[in-house]
Scaffold this motif. Structure first.
Motif, PDB file in Angstrom:
ATOM      1  N   LEU A   1       0.820  -1.213   0.000  1.00  0.00           N
ATOM      2  CA  LEU A   1       0.000   0.000   0.000  1.00  0.00           C
ATOM      3  C   LEU A   1       0.848   1.255   0.000  1.00  0.00           C
ATOM      4  O   LEU A   1       1.840   1.338   0.719  1.00  0.00           O
ATOM      5  CB  LEU A   1      -0.878   0.042   1.260  1.00  0.00           C
ATOM      6  N   CYS A   2       0.423   2.243  -0.789  1.00  0.00           N
ATOM      7  CA  CYS A   2       1.053   3.559  -0.721  1.00  0.00           C
ATOM      8  C   CYS A   2       0.290   4.401   0.297  1.00  0.00           C
ATOM      9  O   CYS A   2      -0.721   3.968   0.860  1.00  0.00           O
ATOM     10  CB  CYS A   2       1.046   4.230  -2.101  1.00  0.00           C
ATOM     11  N   GLU A   3       0.765   5.607   0.501  1.00  0.00           N
ATOM     12  CA  GLU A   3       0.148   6.482   1.495  1.00  0.00           C
ATOM     13  C   GLU A   3      -1.308   6.797   1.146  1.00  0.00           C
ATOM     14  O   GLU A   3      -2.146   6.929   2.029  1.00  0.00           O
ATOM     15  CB  GLU A   3       0.958   7.772   1.610  1.00  0.00           C
ATOM     16  N   ARG A   4      -1.627   6.899  -0.147  1.00  0.00           N
ATOM     17  CA  ARG A   4      -2.999   7.217  -0.569  1.00  0.00           C
ATOM     18  C   ARG A   4      -3.957   6.052  -0.345  1.00  0.00           C
ATOM     19  O   ARG A   4      -5.153   6.263  -0.170  1.00  0.00           O
ATOM     20  CB  ARG A   4      -3.027   7.603  -2.046  1.00  0.00           C
ATOM     21  N   CYS A   5      -3.469   4.849  -0.384  1.00  0.00           N
ATOM     22  CA  CYS A   5      -4.329   3.661  -0.296  1.00  0.00           C
ATOM     23  C   CYS A   5      -4.552   3.152   1.124  1.00  0.00           C
ATOM     24  O   CYS A   5      -5.529   2.470   1.390  1.00  0.00           O
ATOM     25  CB  CYS A   5      -3.721   2.520  -1.107  1.00  0.00           C
ATOM     26  N   ARG A   6      -3.642   3.436   1.996  1.00  0.00           N
ATOM     27  CA  ARG A   6      -3.743   2.827   3.325  1.00  0.00           C
ATOM     28  C   ARG A   6      -4.821   3.483   4.169  1.00  0.00           C
ATOM     29  O   ARG A   6      -5.067   4.683   4.099  1.00  0.00           O
ATOM     30  CB  ARG A   6      -2.398   2.854   4.035  1.00  0.00           C
ATOM     31  N   ARG A   7      -5.459   2.669   4.978  1.00  0.00           N
ATOM     32  CA  ARG A   7      -6.464   3.113   5.942  1.00  0.00           C
ATOM     33  C   ARG A   7      -6.097   2.477   7.273  1.00  0.00           C
ATOM     34  O   ARG A   7      -5.494   1.408   7.330  1.00  0.00           O
ATOM     35  CB  ARG A   7      -7.872   2.669   5.538  1.00  0.00           C
ATOM     36  N   TRP A   8      -6.484   3.128   8.349  1.00  0.00           N
ATOM     37  CA  TRP A   8      -6.159   2.611   9.679  1.00  0.00           C
ATOM     38  C   TRP A   8      -7.444   2.231  10.404  1.00  0.00           C
ATOM     39  O   TRP A   8      -8.423   2.959  10.383  1.00  0.00           O
ATOM     40  CB  TRP A   8      -5.407   3.661  10.492  1.00  0.00           C
ATOM     41  N   GLN A   9      -7.429   1.088  11.037  1.00  0.00           N
ATOM     42  CA  GLN A   9      -8.550   0.633  11.855  1.00  0.00           C
ATOM     43  C   GLN A   9      -7.966  -0.092  13.053  1.00  0.00           C
ATOM     44  O   GLN A   9      -7.273  -1.091  12.897  1.00  0.00           O
ATOM     45  CB  GLN A   9      -9.466  -0.305  11.051  1.00  0.00           C
ATOM     46  N   ALA A  10      -8.244   0.420  14.229  1.00  0.00           N
ATOM     47  CA  ALA A  10      -7.763  -0.188  15.476  1.00  0.00           C
ATOM     48  C   ALA A  10      -6.251  -0.397  15.448  1.00  0.00           C
ATOM     49  O   ALA A  10      -5.738  -1.416  15.881  1.00  0.00           O
ATOM     50  CB  ALA A  10      -8.477  -1.510  15.743  1.00  0.00           C
ATOM     51  N   GLY A  11      -5.519   0.593  14.904  1.00  0.00           N
ATOM     52  CA  GLY A  11      -4.067   0.539  14.890  1.00  0.00           C
ATOM     53  C   GLY A  11      -3.476  -0.377  13.836  1.00  0.00           C
ATOM     54  O   GLY A  11      -2.274  -0.599  13.813  1.00  0.00           O
ATOM     55  N   ARG A  12      -4.305  -0.928  12.951  1.00  0.00           N
ATOM     56  CA  ARG A  12      -3.824  -1.814  11.894  1.00  0.00           C
ATOM     57  C   ARG A  12      -3.943  -1.113  10.547  1.00  0.00           C
ATOM     58  O   ARG A  12      -4.943  -0.470  10.266  1.00  0.00           O
ATOM     59  CB  ARG A  12      -4.647  -3.101  11.833  1.00  0.00           C
ATOM     60  N   MET A  13      -2.912  -1.266   9.714  1.00  0.00           N
ATOM     61  CA  MET A  13      -2.953  -0.721   8.367  1.00  0.00           C
ATOM     62  C   MET A  13      -3.740  -1.689   7.488  1.00  0.00           C
ATOM     63  O   MET A  13      -3.488  -2.895   7.496  1.00  0.00           O
ATOM     64  CB  MET A  13      -1.534  -0.554   7.818  1.00  0.00           C
ATOM     65  N   LEU A  14      -4.710  -1.137   6.747  1.00  0.00           N
ATOM     66  CA  LEU A  14      -5.550  -1.957   5.885  1.00  0.00           C
ATOM     67  C   LEU A  14      -5.654  -1.348   4.498  1.00  0.00           C
ATOM     68  O   LEU A  14      -5.587  -0.128   4.342  1.00  0.00           O
ATOM     69  CB  LEU A  14      -6.966  -2.070   6.458  1.00  0.00           C
ATOM     70  N   CYS A  15      -5.851  -2.198   3.484  1.00  0.00           N
ATOM     71  CA  CYS A  15      -6.144  -1.710   2.141  1.00  0.00           C
ATOM     72  C   CYS A  15      -7.618  -1.282   2.105  1.00  0.00           C
ATOM     73  O   CYS A  15      -8.380  -1.569   3.034  1.00  0.00           O
ATOM     74  CB  CYS A  15      -5.867  -2.793   1.097  1.00  0.00           C
ATOM     75  N   LEU A  16      -8.005  -0.606   1.033  1.00  0.00           N
ATOM     76  CA  LEU A  16      -9.386  -0.109   0.939  1.00  0.00           C
ATOM     77  C   LEU A  16     -10.400  -1.245   0.985  1.00  0.00           C
ATOM     78  O   LEU A  16     -11.429  -1.138   1.654  1.00  0.00           O
ATOM     79  CB  LEU A  16      -9.563   0.704  -0.344  1.00  0.00           C
ATOM     80  N   ARG A  17     -10.103  -2.343   0.295  1.00  0.00           N
ATOM     81  CA  ARG A  17     -11.046  -3.472   0.270  1.00  0.00           C
ATOM     82  C   ARG A  17     -11.207  -4.078   1.665  1.00  0.00           C
ATOM     83  O   ARG A  17     -12.327  -4.293   2.122  1.00  0.00           O
ATOM     84  CB  ARG A  17     -10.551  -4.527  -0.716  1.00  0.00           C
ATOM     85  N   CYS A  18     -10.104  -4.345   2.343  1.00  0.00           N
ATOM     86  CA  CYS A  18     -10.180  -4.940   3.681  1.00  0.00           C
ATOM     87  C   CYS A  18     -10.795  -3.968   4.687  1.00  0.00           C
ATOM     88  O   CYS A  18     -11.493  -4.388   5.608  1.00  0.00           O
ATOM     89  CB  CYS A  18      -8.804  -5.396   4.143  1.00  0.00           C
ATOM     90  N   HIS A  19     -10.541  -2.667   4.524  1.00  0.00           N
ATOM     91  CA  HIS A  19     -11.127  -1.672   5.410  1.00  0.00           C
ATOM     92  C   HIS A  19     -12.643  -1.730   5.326  1.00  0.00           C
ATOM     93  O   HIS A  19     -13.342  -1.684   6.346  1.00  0.00           O
ATOM     94  CB  HIS A  19     -10.608  -0.277   5.049  1.00  0.00           C
ATOM     95  N   LYS A  20     -13.173  -1.862   4.117  1.00  0.00           N
ATOM     96  CA  LYS A  20     -14.628  -1.975   3.945  1.00  0.00           C
ATOM     97  C   LYS A  20     -15.152  -3.255   4.570  1.00  0.00           C
ATOM     98  O   LYS A  20     -16.219  -3.259   5.181  1.00  0.00           O
ATOM     99  CB  LYS A  20     -14.992  -1.930   2.463  1.00  0.00           C
TER     100      LYS A  20
END
Length: 126
Positions: free
Chosen positions: A27-46
């Motif tokens: 993941l690049c900076e634009r793609c990463r999302r954070w949930q509960a301190g974990r880095m996730l891709c957009l698909r996994c974040h959803k």
């Protein structure tokens, strides 16, 4: 290949800043999302946000609500909320329960404070 030399799976012109903790995608900076301190891709974040909160998160919120009928159940909410947040950080509970667990824990602290205020008021009165 590690994240320092890898390229983003979605934006191949961008260097990867890390990997999704759920599926391993770079993941690049634009793609990463954070949930509960974990880095996730957009698909996994959803996917993670779409999960139902755990029973412990729901129970913690129920105890926090019951605390308005008598402060003691709110104390249980502190413990359950804290346990749920720890489980979410370890990746053992759905991240969708994070907000509920935080609310339950904080409302539980409110009940504890009110229990102390009422106790001190009764002690000073009598």
């Amino acid at each position: 290949m590690d994240a320092s030399t890898a390229l983003c799976a979605t934006h191949p012109e961008s260097p990867a800043e890390g990997t999704c903790s759920r599926c391993g995608t770079f993941l690049c900076e634009r793609c990463r999302r954070w949930q509960a301190g974990r880095m996730l891709c957009l698909r996994c974040h959803k996917v993670v946000l779409g999960e139902k909160p755990s029973k412990r998160a729901m129970t913690a919120l129920a105890f926090a609500t019951l605390g308005f009928c008598g402060f003691v159940p709110g104390l249980v909410a502190i413990v359950l909320g804290h346990q749920e947040l720890a489980a979410i950080r370890r990746g053992e509970a759905p991240g969708s329960g994070e907000g509920l667990a935080m609310l339950a824990r904080n409302v539980g602290w409110f009940h504890l404070a009110m229990l102390v205020v009422v106790g001190v008021g009764l002690a000073l009165r009598g």
